[in-house]
Design a protein around this motif. Sequence first.
Motif, PDB file in Angstrom:
ATOM      1  N   ASP A  77       0.875  -1.171   0.000  1.00 53.44           N
ATOM      2  CA  ASP A  77       0.000   0.000   0.000  1.00 53.44           C
ATOM      3  C   ASP A  77       0.913   1.221   0.000  1.00 53.44           C
ATOM      4  OD1 ASP A  77      -1.655   2.144   0.574  1.00 53.44           O
ATOM      5  OD2 ASP A  77      -2.754   1.107   2.156  1.00 53.44           O
TER       6      ASP A  77
ATOM      7  N   THR B 288      -8.862  -5.617  -4.952  1.00 52.37           N
ATOM      8  CA  THR B 288      -8.483  -4.396  -4.240  1.00 52.37           C
ATOM      9  C   THR B 288      -9.685  -3.665  -3.645  1.00 52.37           C
ATOM     10  OG1 THR B 288      -8.451  -3.279  -6.375  1.00 52.37           O
ATOM     11  CG2 THR B 288      -6.358  -4.078  -5.526  1.00 52.37           C
TER      12      THR B 288
ATOM     13  N   PHE C 133      -9.872  -2.502   0.263  1.00 54.26           N
ATOM     14  CA  PHE C 133     -10.057  -1.125   0.719  1.00 54.26           C
ATOM     15  C   PHE C 133     -11.354  -0.985   1.518  1.00 54.26           C
ATOM     16  CE2 PHE C 133      -6.909   0.140  -2.550  1.00 54.26           C
ATOM     17  CZ  PHE C 133      -6.133   1.006  -1.780  1.00 54.26           C
TER      18      PHE C 133
ATOM     19  N   ARG D   9     -12.082   2.378   3.520  1.00 52.57           N
ATOM     20  CA  ARG D   9     -11.482   3.332   2.595  1.00 52.57           C
ATOM     21  C   ARG D   9     -12.083   3.154   1.205  1.00 52.57           C
ATOM     22  NH1 ARG D   9      -5.302   1.817   3.224  1.00 52.57           N
ATOM     23  NH2 ARG D   9      -5.007   3.474   1.682  1.00 52.57           N
TER      24      ARG D   9
ATOM     25  N   CYS E 250     -11.835   3.394  -3.012  1.00 49.43           N
ATOM     26  CA  CYS E 250     -10.809   3.226  -4.033  1.00 49.43           C
ATOM     27  C   CYS E 250     -11.451   3.344  -5.402  1.00 49.43           C
ATOM     28  CB  CYS E 250     -10.072   1.902  -3.889  1.00 49.43           C
ATOM     29  SG  CYS E 250     -10.996   0.465  -4.433  1.00 49.43           S
TER      30      CYS E 250
ATOM     31  N   SER F 179      -2.384   2.188  -4.379  1.00 49.20           N
ATOM     32  CA  SER F 179      -2.990   3.265  -3.590  1.00 49.20           C
ATOM     33  C   SER F 179      -4.457   3.322  -3.994  1.00 49.20           C
ATOM     34  CB  SER F 179      -2.291   4.607  -3.834  1.00 49.20           C
ATOM     35  OG  SER F 179      -2.612   5.120  -5.103  1.00 49.20           O
ATOM     36  N   ALA F 180      -5.216   4.184  -3.362  1.00 52.75           N
ATOM     37  CA  ALA F 180      -6.655   4.232  -3.629  1.00 52.75           C
ATOM     38  C   ALA F 180      -6.979   4.643  -5.062  1.00 52.75           C
ATOM     39  CB  ALA F 180      -7.338   5.178  -2.644  1.00 52.75           C
ATOM     40  N   TYR F 181      -6.086   5.407  -5.695  1.00 52.33           N
ATOM     41  CA  TYR F 181      -6.385   5.919  -7.028  1.00 52.33           C
ATOM     42  C   TYR F 181      -5.303   5.622  -8.062  1.00 52.33           C
ATOM     43  CZ  TYR F 181     -10.148   8.082  -4.557  1.00 52.33           C
ATOM     44  OH  TYR F 181     -11.260   8.264  -3.780  1.00 52.33           O
TER      45      TYR F 181
END
Length: 108
Positions: free
Chosen positions: A10, A63, A67, A72, A74, A98-100
């Motif tokens: 992450d 993913t 998340f 979180r 994403c 990462s989230a994006y």
Amino acid sequence: MASLSTHVLDSGTGRPASGVSVTLERLADDWTPVVTAVTDADGRVRGDFPAVAEGVFRLTFATGDWFAAQGRECFYPFVTVAFTVTDETHYHVPILLSAYAYSTYRGS
């Protein structure tokens, strides 16, 4: 036969992504599931993948579920990485997540 492993980091937190479901598939006439594994506390799948012969494979990382379990958001609910096994060496196919965004490379 070649060996396979993966690692999920992450990159937003700089920590391993533990608990990510990863499915290995092989391309024949269509994609055929081989095995599903889960990343360990170090974000790795090491010995859970079987040895494979030459061919085209893909790893699909769940993913979005990972998340969501952390509360979180994403952008990518799945990350799929297709690759070709051409010899009997070790193939390490990690992702930085990462989230994006995400990236991948052939590791060692």
